[in-house]
Structure formats: C-alpha cells, structure tokens
Design an enzyme around this catalytic site. Structure first.
Site, mmCIF file in Angstrom:
data_model
loop_
_atom_site.group_PDB
_atom_site.id
_atom_site.type_symbol
_atom_site.label_atom_id
_atom_site.label_comp_id
_atom_site.label_asym_id
_atom_site.label_seq_id
_atom_site.Cartn_x
_atom_site.Cartn_y
_atom_site.Cartn_z
ATOM 1 N N LYS A 1 0.850 -1.194 0.000
ATOM 2 C CA LYS A 1 0.000 0.000 0.000
ATOM 3 C C LYS A 1 0.884 1.242 0.000
ATOM 4 O O LYS A 1 1.927 1.259 0.689
ATOM 5 C CB LYS A 1 -0.899 -0.038 1.242
ATOM 6 N N SER B 1 -9.759 1.396 2.626
ATOM 7 C CA SER B 1 -8.916 2.216 1.776
ATOM 8 C C SER B 1 -7.774 1.436 1.116
ATOM 9 O O SER B 1 -7.159 1.947 0.187
ATOM 10 C CB SER B 1 -8.307 3.367 2.590
ATOM 11 N N SER C 1 -9.916 -0.666 6.869
ATOM 12 C CA SER C 1 -9.327 -0.549 5.533
ATOM 13 C C SER C 1 -8.626 -1.779 4.978
ATOM 14 O O SER C 1 -8.291 -1.811 3.799
ATOM 15 C CB SER C 1 -8.352 0.620 5.505
#
Ligand code: GLN
Length: 430
Positions: free
Chosen positions: A56, A131, A155
């Site tokens: 990420k 997310s 997330s």
C-alpha cells in the site's frame, strides 16, 4: 528460467495486461526480475522466500514512490524502509510495487485516490472497497501472492471482503507502524491480505513483533493458548442488510455444526456510538499528521493539493482541536472508546472469539460513493471500527456470495490474541 522468475514474470504480465483498466499499481518495481534471479541462487532461504508482495502506498519502501495516492506527495520517493519492509526483505520476500488506495487512507471504497478509482477485479462495475483498495485488488486480480495494507477503521477488512479474499487487522501494537504514513496514529495498524489464511499468517508472523523504533509496539504471545471446544460470541450491528446477516448466520450455524462449537449472543456497551466516536478521533489525529505537509520538507502544500475527503478531515480536525480546550470532542470520544474497549475485554472473558459481518452491505457501483450522503458512507464502517477502537485483532474471511457478489465474515479476538484468531480462522475456510 527458474520457477520463481517464471512466477514473477507471470505477475508482471498480468499487471501489464490489466492494470490500465483496473487501476491498481502506482509504481512497479523494475528490478524485481533481477531480484528474483538473485533469490533463486540463494542457499539459505528466509521464511517468505520468493513471496511476491504488493505494498500500500502509505508504507515507506526505499526508492519507491510512497505517495499515499495523493497529489500532495505525488513524486515522493521514500528514503528509507518501514520496519515491516525491512522484515519482509530479510525474510526473502519480493516487493512487486506500490498500489493505490483512498488518499491518505481516508475512505472505504477506493474512490478517493487522487489517481482515479480502482475497479473490483471480480466485478469491474463495483468498488473494490478501501482504503487498501489496491492491496485487495492486486491479490484478487492475480498480480501478486499477498499484499500489505493498513487498517484504521476497516481498511484491510472491507476491501478483502469485497474482493473475496482474506485480510487481517492485527491487534494494536502487534506490528510496528514505523514508516507508515499515518491517518490516525492511535488506531492504524499494518496487516496482510492474501488468498488464504495460511498465506496471511506467514506474512503476519514475519512482520509482527516489538520494534524499538515504534514505542507503541507490545510483546504479545507468539503462540495460541487455545485448547478445548470453542465459545463463539455473536454480535449484531444495527444497519446490516438482511441478506448479509442471513448469510453470516448460516455460515456460523454450519461452523458450529462442523466443529461442535457453542454460540451465544452478546452485546457490547455503546457499540451504537462506535462510528460517532471514531471520526472525531480520526479527524483530530489526521489534522495533526498533516502539519508536516507544508510544502517545505515533504511534498506540496496540503491545502492546495489534497482531495475533498482529506481536506474535510484536516479542516474538521482543526475545528475539533481548537475547541478542545473545553474537552468537548476528542476527550469525550476517548471516553467512549474506553467504554467500548472495556466492554469487549469483558466479553472476551466468556467467549474465545466474536463473529459478525465484515460490511453491512454489498459493494456499491463505482462512482456512487461520491454521491451518497456522508453519514451513509461513514456508517458503512460500523462493523469494522469496533475492533480498532478496542485494539482487538480481527480478520475478514470469504463467507460466500450474494447474487455473485462476495460477502465477508469477520472474526475478532481479544487484543494480543492474534495467533488464536488465525488458528480459529483456519477452521472457518469455506
Ligand atoms: N473507511 C474508514 C475511514 O474512512 C476506514 C479507513 C481506514 O481504515 N484507513 O476512515
């Protein structure tokens, strides 16, 4: 060409073929084939030898663009490795690149990236969840073995649920946050996403542990202390769609029959206040985190370059922080957080784990999130936020489908019982 290089080449081919359409990778590691070749010749192999990991874009990887999917940090190249990255490299994992996310991890659908929304690889007209949208989508699209995400209020678990994979939020303090660009430092945790519990566990075992560079890390037991028959607590959350609840209830019933577990309904104090408690904490801590993005040391001035949701949280956090001398919001939210955490602690005296849906609904159509009322978007985290507020560990597992759309089952265990959580999760595979 050895088997590892062949595997890496296969992933690079999928990225080449599908990334333009799905919008997952922001930066691909152009040295990965050479690194794979070097690993093939290695005599002593680390625990994650040859495991291909997508990262990420809020976790610093030296030499790679770590921009939090924000124009504020658009060309920011990380000068150092986060602790989790150092550990992955030491264990002989291969980093295939940086994947997109909701800007600064503020969002739950993947629609808030400054570099465009990500499609759900299983059902491209739907959101992948966020997310950690790119992390889940990269695994589901077959672009890597596993991925790292971060979870502040869901997330990792939400996108894992929507993309039909496994995603684990470790207990607060189990994994070092050194090198994670924070959304809300008292809630954020880095965790793994993968196709199976086994793969997720292997990554967790490598990245967890006390780190001198992160004073919030805690030494938790390395082994599960679980023995005997399991006691499962079922929590119901207001607003969960009946189709989802039905599917989860059926899964729990099947597991209970399969394993001879006992189930009981439990209730947690102030659980209905979880979402309203979470946002003031996140807004305030995010406001504080953004103070370094002044255009001088890091990136570009935040107020000029940040997107709508990141700005909303920054300005909202500023308001809350300024009003705070009266102990009005942040202090109150901390109080409710403690009540919720204490109630979970009590519950875990009587049950081994708690089961609930990962998400209250099915992923919405791409673009819809930007038109929904903010309250509805925020309420979508109602099932995942409690674990962050309580510091518990939690995992989302594929639990079946509703009209072809994946649904996730969430398991929670007490703070520090990550190994027990994984052991139970192994037994829940479909
Ligand atoms: N959707 C939640 C939010 O918008 C969770 C984000 C996260 O876990 N990073 O804050």
């Amino acid at each position: 060409m050895g088997a590892l290089v062949t595997k890496v080449q296969k992933y690079l081919d999928v990225i080449k073929k599908r990334n333009k359409d799905l919008n997952i990778f922001l930066h691909v590691n152009e040295n990965i084939l050479d690194e794979a070749k070097a690993l093939e010749g290695k005599k002593t192999k680390g625990a994650l030898w040859g495991t291909v990991v997508a990262v990420k874009s809020n976790i610093n990887v030296q030499g790679m663009i770590t921009n939090c999917a924000s124009k504020v940090l658009e060309n920011y190249v990380a000068p150092y490795d986060a602790t989790v990255i150092q550990k992955l490299k030491q264990a002989d994992a291969l980093l295939i690149g940086m994947v997109t996310m909701d800007e600064f991890a503020a969002g739950g659908s993947g629609e808030n990236s400054a570099f465009g929304p990500t499609k759900n690889p299983l059902l491209p007209e739907l959101v992948p969840g966020g997310s950690s949208s790119g992390s889940a989508a990269a695994v589901a699209a077959g672009m890597c073995d596993v991925a790292l995400g971060s979870d502040t209020g869901g997330s990792i678990r939400t996108p894992a649920s929507h993309c039909g994979i496994v995603g684990m939020k470790p207990s607060y303090g189990a994994v070092s946050r050194y090198g994670l660009i924070d959304l809300s430092m008292s809630l954020d945790q880095i965790g793994p996403l993968g196709n199976t519990v086994q793969e997720v566990q292997k990554v967790f075992e490598v990245i967890q542990g006390v780190d001198a560079a992160d004073p919030t890390t805690i030494a938790y037991p390395a082994l599960s202390k679980k023995g005997g028959s399991l006691k499962v607590g079922v929590v119901t959350i207001a607003g969960v769609a009946p189709v989802i609840q039905k599917l989860i209830d059926a899964r729990v019933a099947a597991l209970v029959t399969r394993h001879g577990w006992t189930v009981k309904k439990i209730s947690i104090d102030s659980l209905d206040l979880a979402v309203a408690t979470y946002y003031p904490l996140v807004y305030s801590e995010f406001y504080s985190a953004t103070r370094r993005f002044d255009g001088a040391r890091y990136g570009k001035p935040f107020v000029e370059y940040a997107g709508k949701e990141a700005l909303r949280r920054m300005y909202g956090g500023q308001e809350i922080t300024q009003a705070e001398f009266a102990g009005k919001y942040y202090q109150k939210a901390l109080g409710v957080k403690q009540v919720i955490a204490a109630s979970f602690n009590d519950a875990f005296k009587n049950v081994d784990c708690i089961v609930l849906p990962t998400c209250p609904g099915l992923p919405w159509k791409l673009g819809e999130g930007t038109k929904m009322p903010l309250e509805a978007v925020y309420a979508y985290d109602a099932c995942t936020i409690p674990a962050n507020l309580a510091g518990c560990c939690a995992i989302s597992l594929p639990a079946g489908e509703s009209k072809g759309v994946p649904v996730g089952l969430q398991l929670m265990c007490a703070q520090g019982e990550d190994m027990k959580l994984l052991e139970i999760a192994q037994k829940c595979a479909l």
